[in-house]
Write an enzyme that holds these catalytic residues in place. Structure first.
Site, PDB file in Angstrom:
ATOM      1  N   ASP A  54      -9.328  -6.217  -4.230  1.00 30.57           N
ATOM      2  CA  ASP A  54      -8.807  -5.023  -3.557  1.00 30.57           C
ATOM      3  C   ASP A  54      -9.674  -3.812  -3.910  1.00 30.57           C
ATOM      4  O   ASP A  54      -9.768  -3.429  -5.077  1.00 30.57           O
ATOM      5  CB  ASP A  54      -7.358  -4.768  -3.989  1.00 30.57           C
ATOM      6  CG  ASP A  54      -6.644  -3.722  -3.150  1.00 30.57           C
ATOM      7  OD1 ASP A  54      -7.330  -2.827  -2.619  1.00 30.57           O
ATOM      8  OD2 ASP A  54      -5.402  -3.793  -3.034  1.00 30.57           O
ATOM      9  N   HIS A 103      -7.054  -5.919   0.181  1.00 27.05           N
ATOM     10  CA  HIS A 103      -5.920  -5.011   0.317  1.00 27.05           C
ATOM     11  C   HIS A 103      -5.080  -5.451   1.500  1.00 27.05           C
ATOM     12  O   HIS A 103      -5.383  -5.100   2.655  1.00 27.05           O
ATOM     13  CB  HIS A 103      -6.441  -3.586   0.516  1.00 27.05           C
ATOM     14  CG  HIS A 103      -5.379  -2.537   0.436  1.00 27.05           C
ATOM     15  ND1 HIS A 103      -4.745  -2.211  -0.748  1.00 27.05           N
ATOM     16  CD2 HIS A 103      -4.815  -1.744   1.385  1.00 27.05           C
ATOM     17  CE1 HIS A 103      -3.862  -1.255  -0.527  1.00 27.05           C
ATOM     18  NE2 HIS A 103      -3.876  -0.958   0.768  1.00 27.05           N
ATOM     19  N   SER A 159       0.826  -1.200   0.000  1.00 32.18           N
ATOM     20  CA  SER A 159       0.000   0.000   0.000  1.00 32.18           C
ATOM     21  C   SER A 159       0.868   1.260   0.000  1.00 32.18           C
ATOM     22  O   SER A 159       1.677   1.432  -0.904  1.00 32.18           O
ATOM     23  CB  SER A 159      -0.959  -0.043   1.198  1.00 32.18           C
ATOM     24  OG  SER A 159      -1.942   0.960   1.098  1.00 32.18           O
TER      25      SER A 159
END
Length: 356
Positions: free
Chosen positions: A128, A163, A28
């Site tokens: 995601d 995610h 991320s």
């Protein structure tokens, strides 16, 4: 110092390290940041692992999003660099490759020819909803445009993951989850796959850890500058053979995502909600599998730590790494992507201290 345990805060030490064989990975904001560091200091690295991250300087996709560059970059980061409405709105890889070439030409980053021959692991989960797969696909294209051979890129988009970094820990979140702590159980250790792709054949991970997990004062690497938005402590796992001086090491830098630093706290109306601090702690450091495969392959794992703040000139309440310019003192010309950037400079100085 040897391999004896210590609960004290230490000064990061130098080891016998193979120069030019270091690598970096992140999730991320840590993945976006890993790309920034990797491109800025490509001469220091041999590969990178990118989990749900976009291409270099992708926050600059739409300068017209705000009057101040800093505001425009923040809005672009959210609307284009993470969740573009349609695939065509995802970051323009060709334009960003041209930006990288221009930055290298004026000496802001290492010459880009160092990227040739490096190996990349790039991952996007098809479930995601935080960073869309359209964005991550542009990361692969960006690197190809800068000379990384397609055969050196392992690109995975075939898993219905949310995610997160993937582990084989049954106590972690379900695979398709898109919520903190962003560590999901998918039946395999993604950290192992990253290191195997970058370095080739590695010994199997060890069951136990005979090395040392070092807590060090990382403020010296950013001179205590509050705009750095970095924590007081960083961590490093030193394999037993390395700290005993029996084997040369390689270094792998690991960058956590938002809300994953050791001292992350939630901010409510600008105040830290200490009483309800999420118990994420050091899970990214201790449970994602990096240390176990590092121990059996003489790889030092460096874990720099970012921290949040809410209020004043700098807004980073989720403790994210800076890939859109919040650390830059000049709101008209944010410099978050070059070797001069506060966080990039600090991370690279840590790597240099270790010997890599």
């Amino acid at each position: 110092m040897g391999c004896e345990r210590s609960g004290k805060v230490e000064r990061l030490q130098r080891y016998d390290v193979r120069r030019g064989e270091s690598s970096i990975s992140g999730l991320s904001s840590g993945a976006f940041m890993a790309v920034q560091v990797h491109v800025a200091h490509s001469a220091s690295f041999s590969g990178a692992g990118i989990i749900a991250g976009g291409p270099y300087r992708c926050a600059e996709s739409f300068r017209g999003a705000g009057f101040l560059a800093a505001d425009a970059y923040t809005r672009s980061a959210m609307a284009i660099g993470m969740t573009p409405l349609i695939p065509q709105m995802a970051p323009d890889a060709a334009r960003l490759a041209a930006l990288a070439t221009e930055t290298a030409g004026r000496g802001g980053i290492d010459p880009l020819h160092h990227l040739a021959g490096q190996r990349l692991y790039i991952f996007t989960g098809s479930a995601d909803t935080v960073v869309y797969s359209d964005v991550v696909a542009r990361t692969r294209r960006f690197y190809e445009l800068l000379g990384v051979r397609p055969g050196d890129i392992l690109y995975r988009s075939d898993l219905a993951a949310g995610h997160a970094i993937i582990t084989d820990n049954p106590e972690d979140s379900p695979l398709a989850t898109n919520r903190p702590p962003y560590i999901n159980d998918g039946g395999f250790m993604q950290s192992h796959d990253i290191l195997r792709h970058i370095y080739g054949d590695l010994a199997p991970p060890t069951d136990g850890l005979a090395g040392r997990l070092v807590r060090f004062d990382q403020t010296e690497f950013f001179d205590g500058e509050p705009r750095a938005s970095m924590s007081r402590f960083g961590y490093a796992y030193i394999p037993s053979a390395v700290c005993a001086g029996r084997a040369p090491a390689r270094v792998h830098v690991v960058l956590h995502g938002c809300k994953q630093g050791y001292n992350y706290v939630n901010y409510v109306r600008g105040r830290p909600d200490i009483a309800n601090q999420p118990p994420y702690g050091n899970r990214y450091v201790t449970t994602t599998g990096y240390n176990h495969i590092a121990e059996s392959n003489d790889i030092i794992v460096l874990y720099p730590q970012a921290e949040g703040s809410d209020g004043g000139d700098m807004q980073n309440p989720d403790g994210c790494w800076d890939w859109w310019g919040y650390t830059s003192p000049d709101p008209y010309e944010p410099d978050y992507y070059s070797k001069r950037a506060i966080q990039i400079g600090a991370i690279h100085r840590m790597l240099e201290r270790l010997g890599g």
